[in-house]
Design a protein around this motif. Structure first.
Motif, PDB file in Angstrom:
ATOM      1  N   THR A 109      -1.418  -4.915  -7.426  1.00 38.89           N
ATOM      2  CA  THR A 109      -0.451  -5.428  -6.456  1.00 38.89           C
ATOM      3  C   THR A 109      -1.165  -6.200  -5.344  1.00 38.89           C
ATOM      4  OG1 THR A 109      -0.503  -3.482  -5.020  1.00 38.89           O
ATOM      5  CG2 THR A 109       1.029  -3.437  -6.881  1.00 38.89           C
TER       6      THR A 109
ATOM      7  N   ASP B 198      -0.087  -7.735  -1.103  1.00 40.79           N
ATOM      8  CA  ASP B 198       0.947  -7.733  -0.071  1.00 40.79           C
ATOM      9  C   ASP B 198       1.045  -9.092   0.604  1.00 40.79           C
ATOM     10  OD1 ASP B 198      -1.170  -7.889   1.720  1.00 40.79           O
ATOM     11  OD2 ASP B 198      -1.099  -5.769   2.261  1.00 40.79           O
TER      12      ASP B 198
ATOM     13  N   ASN C  84       3.360  -9.259  -6.241  1.00 40.57           N
ATOM     14  CA  ASN C  84       3.622  -9.048  -4.809  1.00 40.57           C
ATOM     15  C   ASN C  84       4.776  -8.063  -4.652  1.00 40.57           C
ATOM     16  OD1 ASN C  84       5.287 -10.835  -2.233  1.00 40.57           O
ATOM     17  ND2 ASN C  84       3.587  -9.434  -1.936  1.00 40.57           N
ATOM     18  N   THR C  85       4.492  -6.876  -4.185  1.00 43.52           N
ATOM     19  CA  THR C  85       5.504  -5.820  -4.146  1.00 43.52           C
ATOM     20  C   THR C  85       6.373  -5.855  -2.900  1.00 43.52           C
ATOM     21  OG1 THR C  85       3.769  -4.358  -3.289  1.00 43.52           O
ATOM     22  CG2 THR C  85       4.256  -4.235  -5.638  1.00 43.52           C
ATOM     23  N   ASP C  86       5.898  -6.471  -1.798  1.00 44.04           N
ATOM     24  CA  ASP C  86       6.744  -6.498  -0.601  1.00 44.04           C
ATOM     25  C   ASP C  86       7.660  -7.719  -0.555  1.00 44.04           C
ATOM     26  OD1 ASP C  86       5.061  -8.600   0.196  1.00 44.04           O
ATOM     27  OD2 ASP C  86       3.843  -7.310   1.489  1.00 44.04           O
TER      28      ASP C  86
END
Length: 347
Positions: A88, A90, A219-221
Motif C-alpha cells: 500500500t 498513502d 493507494n488505500t486512503d
C-alpha cells in the motif's frame, strides 16, 4: 429454436453465452460488440515483445464457481499466477506492506482477454465485432427484441436480450428504446442511478529491472493522484527478462479532471508520480509508453435489483459487474454465470 441476442462482449457476456450454449445447445446466440476486442475492461495489448493487461489487472479467486471455471472447466494452458504481494501507499507516497488479501492473482501468458476468447470459443455463438448498437426495439407482433446497428442493419428478432455495456451506456440504449412499457422508464431511472469512476492509465517501459519486493502498490486512503501501480514483469511471458513495465492508474478524481488533457502530459505526470512513490528517479523517463482512458471504469455501487428482476419477464436481462455491485472481474464473470443460468432455465 430460441434466439438470444447479447449487446457487448465483456467477461459477463462471455460467461452467460458459455452457460446458455452448454445448457441449451439448440439456442442460437448472437453477440454484437462495438469494439474490435473482447472482454471489456479486462483488456490486453501487445507491442513488439510485450503483453500487458492495462485495464483490469488480474482475476482474483473470490468466487468458487469462477475458480472452477478458470482452473478446471476451461483449458488452463497459459494460465499464470502473480506470487509477489500487493503493498500500500498513502497520500504522502509512503509505501507499506500488508494489503495482499487476494489468495490468487491470475492472468494468462497472452493476457486477461483470454478469458472471454476461451469462453466464446467453447460456444457456437456468432460474435460481430465493430458493431455498435444504436436502437433497441421491442416488437409487439412477435413479442421479441430487435437491434439496429450504426450501419443500418437490423439484428433479430431475439426471444431473449442480454445487455452487458456499462450502466451509463445501457441507460442510453434503454432511454431511446422503442419499447412501450412503463418498466422502461423505471429501468432507466434505476440503471441511470449507478455512478461510475473514471480511470486514466499510463503504461511505462524501462530497460532495467526494479529491485522491489512487491507486484503492485495500491493507494488505500484514496487521496493520492495515483490509485494503482503494478509490474507486468511479474506475469510470466509478459515482459522480456531484465525489463520493467509499469501500469500506472490514476484515481477517479485525477482521471476525471485530466481525461481530455494532452495524453503526453498525462503520461509524464503519472511517470513522475511513479518515480516519487517507488523512490527511483529513473522511472520519470520511460523508454516507451502507452495510455488508455476508461470513462466508465468502476461502478461505485450496484443497481436496484427490483426493476432488473422485473425486466426478465419481458425477456430482457442486464448483466455485468455493475449489476453484481462490485467492480471486479470475478464479479462480472459470476454475474454472467448467474444470468446464463436464468436464461437457460426460462428457455
Amino acid at each position: 429454436m430460441t434466439d438470444v441476442g447479447i449487446v457487448g462482449a465483456g467477461a459477463g457476456a462471455a460467461a452467460a453465452a458459455f452457460v446458455i450454449d452448454r445448457t441449451v445447445p439448440e439456442a442460437d446466440v448472437t453477440v454484437l460488440e462495438k469494439s474490435g476486442g473482447l472482454c471489456g475492461r479486462a483488456a490486453t495489448r501487445r507491442h513488439d515483445d510485450l503483453t500487458y493487461d492495462y485495464g483490469a489487472n488480474y482475476l482474483k479467486s473470490d468466487d468458487d464457481r469462477v475458480v472452477e471455471l478458470i482452473t478446471e472447466t476451461l483449458d488452463d494452458e497459459g494460465l499464470v499466477e502473480v506470487t509477489e504481494p500487493v503493498y500500500t501507499f498513502d497520500v504522502d507516497g509512503a509505501v507499506s506492506p500488508g494489503r495482499d488479501a487476494d489468495e490468487h492473482k491470475w492472468s494468462y501468458r497472452r493476457g486477461l482477454t483470454q478469458i472471454a476468447k476461451r469462453l466464446f470459443g467453447r460456444t457456437d455463438a456468432t460474435v460481430h465485432r465493430r458493431t455498435r448498437v444504436e436502437t433497441v426495439r421491442r416488437t409487439s407482433a412477435e413479442d421479441a427484441w430487435e437491434l439496429d446497428d450504426a450501419d443500418g442493419e437490423t439484428h433479430g428478432p431475439f426471444d431473449r436480450l442480454l445487455m452487458n455495456p456499462p450502466a451509463p451506456q445501457t441507460t442510453g440504449l434503454l432511454r431511446t428504446a422503442e419499447w412501450d412499457d412503463p418498466l422502461r422508464e423505471t429501468l432507466v431511472d434505476a440503471v441511470g442511478g449507478v455512478e461510475y469512476g473514471s480511470v486514466w492509465t499510463a503504461v511505462l517501459r524501462y530497460p532495467f529491472d526494479l529491485d522491489v519486493p512487491y507486484y503492485a502498490l495500491v493507494n488505500t486512503d484514496k487521496e493520492h493522484a495515483v490509485g494503482w501501480i503494478s509490474r507486468e514483469e511479474c506475469k510470466a511471458g509478459h515482459v522480456p527478462d531484465g525489463e520493467t513495465l509499469l501500469v500506472v492508474q490514476a484515481n477517479g478524481a485525477w482521471s476525471t479532471e485530466h481525461y481530455e488533457d494532452d495524453p503526453a502530459g498525462n503520461v509524464a505526470a503519472l511517470a513522475d508520480h511513479a518515480a516519487d512513490i517507488i523512490g527511483d528517479d529513473r522511472l520519470a523517463d520511460p523508454a516507451w509508453t502507452d495510455h488508455q482512458g476508461w470513462r466508465y471504469a468502476l461502478p461505485e455501487a450496484g443497481v436496484d435489483g427490483g426493476p432488473v428482476d422485473s425486466a426478465r419477464d419481458a425477456g430482457l436481462y442486464l448483466l455485468g459487474d455493475w449489476v453484481a455491485g462490485e467492480g471486479r472481474l470475478h464479479a462480472a464473470i459470476a454475474n454472467g454465470l448467474d444470468v446464463g443460468e436464468r436464461v437457460a432455465y426460462r428457455i
